[in-house]
Each structure stands twice: as structure tokens, then as C-alpha cells.
Design a protein around this motif. Structure first.
Motif, short mmCIF file in Angstrom:
data_model
loop_
_atom_site.label_atom_id
_atom_site.label_comp_id
_atom_site.label_asym_id
_atom_site.label_seq_id
_atom_site.Cartn_x
_atom_site.Cartn_y
_atom_site.Cartn_z
N TYR A 162 2.43 1.92 -3.35
CA TYR A 162 1.42 2.48 -4.25
C TYR A 162 1.27 3.98 -4.00
CZ TYR A 162 -3.29 3.89 -5.68
OH TYR A 162 -4.35 4.57 -6.19
N ASN A 201 -7.62 -2.04 -4.56
CA ASN A 201 -7.04 -3.34 -4.93
C ASN A 201 -8.11 -4.44 -4.98
OD1 ASN A 201 -4.49 -2.32 -5.23
ND2 ASN A 201 -3.79 -2.89 -3.20
N SER A 259 0.82 -1.20 0.00
CA SER A 259 0.00 0.00 0.00
C SER A 259 0.85 1.25 0.00
CB SER A 259 -0.92 -0.01 1.23
OG SER A 259 -1.66 1.17 1.30
#
Length: 659
Positions: free
Chosen positions: A211, A551, A208
Motif C-alpha cells: 500500500y 484498513n 501494508s
């Protein structure tokens, strides 16, 4: 300046990694049994509180944060309680800045008494005291103190015995009774399972954060191309080259300038977390209010990029920073120069920073805003450092011009498209159905179609003058990409999966018209799905998901909707999909124990989130496991990974284990 940067870096490291601390227990309990009559008595519970600490009283709302004092009577054999516990002194009441609410507490000590009547000549009492305490600097985790006692009473005739396994929770303010697991669901189905033997090694937080970092780095690169930042690069680099006594000093100053930019923006990310708090960041992902505010903000940012107005900070701020940079010398002067850049360029970078901070904060990761701003600042700082190292590159860099206005307009269209994502999250979580899949797609088709037309010179916004029919090669190919994406979206109006856009587009089940066939049946209630699995004799594919989970949408579009995977799931499993951010309220609140604290569950999303934490010791989404109809683990867990072969092996393992 060096010392300030060092202190900030030390703070960042400490904040990110946490620290080991000695276990502290500032509250010391003693309990005794006192008989006040032949069959009457009192349980006396005395707390001694260390100096500088305070223990929260019985009339504190547990939803605010601190654990209120609560007494749980775990066994009452031959005893009937009379009334509620009583304290020997009134607690202090004051506004607590740490929790942002009016709270009440005791200092030094307090004695709590509970009256009772014995119904048997020999009786026994067992109980549990739950409490929490804080000082001016920190708090201890919710703690508990157990006690047991027995006594004798003079009873003329013994009535029927009180069951030994009676459990009563009491507070002076009549706190809610703690529900057992059996009251929530079948204990076996909810029983924890061991997932440590799984070969899944996915680091959810790292994925995460990467990202967030990459997205914000890209945002920083786009900010570089705006008319507020790009012209500053040659001016600033030339200033350092001329000011420095030698090239090495000029390069060092440019490096310090770049580092200062990073420090300033990382501090901004930390400030966002400090204002909202790590716990509140999770609420941003699905809060209707927050997502609607974000939607409106992005609309405002888009209108600003279209030239309707500029978002500017007061000019006196930049003037003051500029004057401060002139007065100071050395590293401190360079730091204030970097600060001046951030203020002067805000009209262009502000909407980008705002969008990135919203995106980083809405992931719910407490490190997100700081990591995101580090990526954004790094993209801004690199050109200043590179051009200082290689000054000749400045000659070949693109000159300022109208192309930078094109960048702003393109960013405006992207802001407009992204704003719909936040409105969609709120719409899905609360079930409003104002932005179902076909409506969302229709708006995106219009937005990206208009973007393509703009890039081809079909129109321009009045603020930027008449449309320029002569377009460059880069602009032409960007127009082709935008119009191609528009055409790609059109079949989605009839139910096409649209795997490339699945991370942002609402789920397929929100679409009314679908020519591509329905997906497999999914149960949205755990107990109902497990009952169906037992009836059909199939294992369960349990999917912990979320409306705001990007996601999750990508896994559904790229893996679960793939024909072979879809057929394997449909033929072999009962699918239970639980949305941990669902806002639909439970018929009545439920109370559970977690980490020694009483937790109130108001929505189905909170219920499923608790199930995931309690049963699987996890809280990341997407998160897949395969269970049998007794709730035992067969395969998994499986996290975000778009590898179809690997997900297929995960399913096959569950099928074989079930056989």
C-alpha cells in the motif's frame, strides 16, 4: 560510485532482513546466604561484568528503554525483608546517546546485599534478578537470573508462618511491583490461545508495505507533472544522448541517472527512520502532537501549491552540487547530476515528498519510509530511462505550459483534504469531538466542490493569473469526477455509510444525526464485553482496531456495515471493539511482564495492545477472532480482506463452533 551504491545496497539488505548473532551474556551472577546474627542475615548477590560492558543500575526509568536492575522475591518462607537492597559502590552516571537520556550503570562488577530477619528456625528464600547490559555497539535483551537458598536460625518461639507464595519486587529506587495477570483481568479470559491452525495466511506487513509503495509511486508520478520536474526530462535525456559517444553509452548513463535518483530517495527514507527510530514510528500513528504537526504541515504545503509562496532549499546547495558534477567524471558525475535534480525540483516535490513521508511514517512500519521513497523515486526515474531507450517518444510528449500549474493547484486541494485525516486521528484518539463525522464531511464537500469549480474555470488563484474559461477534455472529466464525489458525500451528512470514503472519514458512531439506523452495539472494554457474552449466552466477535487504522475503516464500511453481515453479527454475537491507540488513561498504571521486561501500561490503548500480543501473539489491525465466553478460540483470526463471502464463512464457523 559503484562501491558507494554497493555498500548502500548491502546496508539496506542487512537492515531489512536482520542478522543471526551469537548469544552473549556479559554479566555473570553468584549468590550466597550470610548469617550476621542468630536470626539476622543477608542475601549477597554479586555480578561480574565483562570488559567493555556495563549493567544498568537500580535507578533507571524503565520507560526510557533499558531494563533497570530489579530483584523479585518470588518466595519468602519464614523470612522478613529489612529495608531495600544496597550496592557496595555508587554507579556511574552519564548521558547515554543510544537511549537519549541520563542513565546510571556499573562496570567490572557490583555486589548487592539484602538484609532480612528469620521468623522460623528453618527458612527458605527464592528470588529472580532482572537486568540488562550494553556496550558501545549494542545491548543484550533484558535477562534474568533465578536463585534459591535455605538456612537455619535460632528462634526462641516461632510466630505464625509467612505465606510461601508471597511475591515482592524490589529495587534500590523502589521499582513498581509487577502485577500478575489476575490483577489485570480474569486469568482464563486473558489466557493465550493457539491461532497457528487457522487457514488465514494474510501477510500483514507485506500488505501494508505494498500500500505504501503504490501510494508513493502514484505520488512520484504526480510529481513528474509539476513545472519543476517535467521540463527537466527532455533536457536531461538530450544531454545524455549528445554527450554519449554512442547510443548504448547514452542509455547506460540515463539508467545510472535513474538508479542514482532511487538511491538518493531511499537514503532519505532510511534517514527518516534513523532520526525517529523504528519504535517511535508506531507512536506517530496516534500521537496528538505528531498528528497536529502533520496537519499543519499539509496545510502549509497546500498553501504553497496555491501559489502563496514557494518552499525552496538554499540556492547555494544546488549550485554546489552542480559545480561538483562539472568537476567530477564518470558515474560520480551522474550521481551529482541526479542530486542536483532533487534540490532544484524541491519547490514542487518537497510538499509531495513531505506528505508521502508523513503517510509512510504514520503507518508505524519501520520499513515504510524507505519503501515509500523507493516507489516515489522509481516513478521519477522511469521516464528518464524510457525516453533514453526510445528518444522518438520525446517528440510526442506534452510540452511544458500552464497545465502544470493546474496540476499544482489540484495537488493543493488534495493536500488540504488529506490534512483533515491527521487532525481527525488525534481528535478520535483523545476524544476531543472537534472533528466528528458530519463536520469532517462538510469540510470535504466544500473542498471537493471548490476543486470542481476551479477545474471548470470558475476561478483561479492570483499567482497563476485570471481563470481560463477554455478547458480541455481531461480537465473537464476531472471536474466531473470531483463534483460527482462531492454529491456522493452529501448523504453522509445524514448517516449514509459512504463505503468508498470509509478509509478516511471518521466512524459513524461520531455522528449525531443518522437517518440510516444505528449499528450493532459494541463494547469497548474486554472484561465488560466478556461478562455480557456470558450473560447472553453468545460467542464474542473480538475486533482489534485503531483510530488511525485506514484498513479498519475500510473493513467497517465495505464488510461489517453490509446489511446481511451486519444482521448476522447483531443476531449471533456480542461485539467487543478494542482501540489499541486509545489515549484515555487507566485509573492507575498497570505493570506486566513481556519478553523478560517489565512493561508499564498507562492507557487503555496500551492495555488492549498488550492483550492482543499476549493472548493472540499478534499486533496487526484490523484483527478479528471469535471466542466463547471463557476466552477460548472458536474461529479466526481474520485480517484485512474485503471479501464478504470469506468474512461470512469466518462468522459461520464461529457460530457452529459455539453450538
Amino acid at each position: 560510485m559503484k562501491r558507494s551504491i554497493t555498500i548502500l545496497i548491502v546496508f539496506l539488505v542487512f537492515w531489512a532482513t536482520g542478522s543471526q548473532a551469537q548469544i552473549v551474556d556479559p554479566v555473570h551472577w553468584s549468590t550466597e546466604l550470610k548469617m550476621t546474627g542468630d536470626a539476622q542475615g543477608e542475601v549477597v548477590m554479586t555480578a561480574s561484568i565483562d570488559a567493555g560492558w556495563h549493567m544498568y543500575s537500580l535507578d533507571v526509568d524503565p520507560d526510557i528503554g533499558p531494563q533497570p536492575l530489579a530483584i523479585e522475591w518470588t518466595a519468602l518462607d519464614g523470612v522478613e525483608l529489612k529495608g531495600h537492597p544496597k550496592a557496595d559502590k555508587t554507579p556511574h552516571k552519564k548521558y547515554d546517546e543510544m537511549f537519549g537520556a541520563n542513565l546510571s550503570w556499573w562496570t567490572e562488577g557490583v555486589t548487592i546485599t539484602q538484609a532480612f530477619t528469620a521468623t522460623k528456625s528453618k527458612f527458605a528464600i527464592e528470588g529472580l534478578i532482572r537486568y540488562s547490559a550494553c556496550n558501545n555497539d549494542n545491548c543484550i535483551p533484558p535477562a534474568k537470573e533465578s536463585f534459591s537458598m535455605a538456612g537455619n536460625a535460632k528462634i526462641a518461639s516461632a510466630p505464625a508462618e509467612t505465606p510461601v507464595d508471597t511475591v515482592v519486587t524490589d529495587t534500590v529506587a523502589a521499582a513498581p511491583v509487577v502485577a500478575s495477570k489476575a490483577e489485570i483481568s480474569d486469568a482464563d479470559l486473558w489466557a493465550p490461545v493457539d491461532t497457528t491452525s487457522s487457514d488465514d495466511t494474510t501477510d500483514y506487513s507485506t500488505t501494508s508495505l505494498w500500500y505504501i509503495f503504490i501510494a508513493c509511486f502514484a505520488g512520484g508520478f504526480l510529481a513528474l507533472l509539476t513545472p519543476c520536474v517535467w521540463p527537466m526530462i527532455p533536457m536531461t535525456v538530450s544531454f545524455f544522448l549528445k554527450k554519449g559517444k554512442n547510443r548504448a553509452r547514452a542509455v547506460a548513463d540515463a539508467m545510472t541517472y535513474g538508479l542514482s535518483i532511487i538511491v538518493i530517495y531511499v537514503a532519505l527514507g532510511i534517514l527518516v527512520t534513523a532520526i525517529w527510530g523504528p519504535a517511535k514510528l508506531n507512536d506517530l500513528a496516534t500521537s496528538a502532537t505528531c498528528n497536529i504537526i502533520f496537519f499543519i504541515l499539509l496545510i502549509i504545503f497546500a498553501i504553497s501549491f496555491f501559489g502563496a509562496f514557494d518552499i525552496k532549499l538554499p540556492s547555494k546547495w544546488a549550485n554546489k552540487m552542480d559545480a561538483t558534477a562539472d568537476k567530477t567524471t564518470g558515474l560520480l558525475s551522474i550521481f551529482f547530476m541526479a542530486f542536483t535534480l532533487t534540490l532544484v525540483s524541491f519547490s514542487c516535490t518537497g510538499p509531495i515528498i513531505g506528505t508521502l513521508l508523513v503517510e509512510a511514517a504514520s503507518t508505524g512500519d519501520k520499513f515504510g519510509p524507505a519503501i515509500g521513497m523507493a516507489g516515489f523515486a522509481l516513478a521519477l526515474a522511469i521516464p528518464f530511462c524510457l525516453f533514453a531507450l526510445f528518444p522518438s517518444w520525446l517528440q510526442s510528449a506534452p510540452k511544458s505550459g500552464s497545465w502544470m500549474n493546474t496540476v499544482k493547484v489540484v495537488l493543493g486541494f488534495l493536500e488540504l483534504a488529506l490534512s483533515l485525516k491527521f487532525l481527525s486521528v488525534a481528535d478520535l484518539a483523545y476524544g476531543w469531538h472537534i472533528l466528528d463525522r458530519e463536520t469532517f464531511l462538510a469540510l470535504w464537500i466544500v473542498i471537493f466542490g471548490l476543486l470542481g469549480a476551479y477545474l471548470l474555470g470558475a476561478f483561479n488563484f492570483a499567482h497563476y493569473g485570471p481563470a481560463d474559461r477554455s478547458i480541455g477534455t481531461v480537465r473537464f472529466f476531472l471536474a466531473v469526477a470531483s463534483l460527482s464525489f462531492t454529491v456522493y458525500l452529501i448523504p453522509g451528512l445524514w448517516g449514509a455509510p459512504l463505503k468508498s470514503a470509509s478509509a478516511f472519514v471518521p466512524p459513524l458512531y461520531t455522528q449525531d444525526f443518522n437517518l440510516y439506523g444505528e449499528s450493532f452495539t459494541e463494547y469497548s472494554d474486554y472484561d465488560e464485553g466478556m461478562a455480557a457474552a456470558k450473560k447472553e449466552g453468545k460467542p464474542v466477535l473480538l475486533d482489534f482496531s485503531g483510530y488511525g487504522c485506514v484498513n479498519c475503516r475500510k473493513m467497517e464500511g465495505a464488510v461489517l456495515d453490509e446489511p446481511d453481515v451486519k444482521a448476522m453479527i447483531e443476531n449471533n454475537f456480542v461485539v467487543i471493539k478494542l482501540m489499541v491507540d486509545e489515549k484515555r488513561e487507566l485509573p492507575e498504571p498497570e505493570y506486566v511482564e513481556e519478553n523478560g521486561k517489565q512493561i508499564r501500561l498507562d492507557t487503555y490503548g496500551e492495555r488492549w495492545s498488550y492483550l492482543q500480543r499476549y493472548k493472540l501473539q499478534a499486533n496487526a489491525q484490523p484483527y478479528y477472532v471469535i471466542l466463547n465466553d471463557r476466552g477460548e478460540l472458536l474461529s479466526g483470526p481474520y485480517a484485512y480482506d474485503e471479501s464478504i463471502p470469506r468474512f461470512t464463512r469466518f462468522l459461520e464457523k464461529g457460530i457452529k463452533a459455539a453450538e
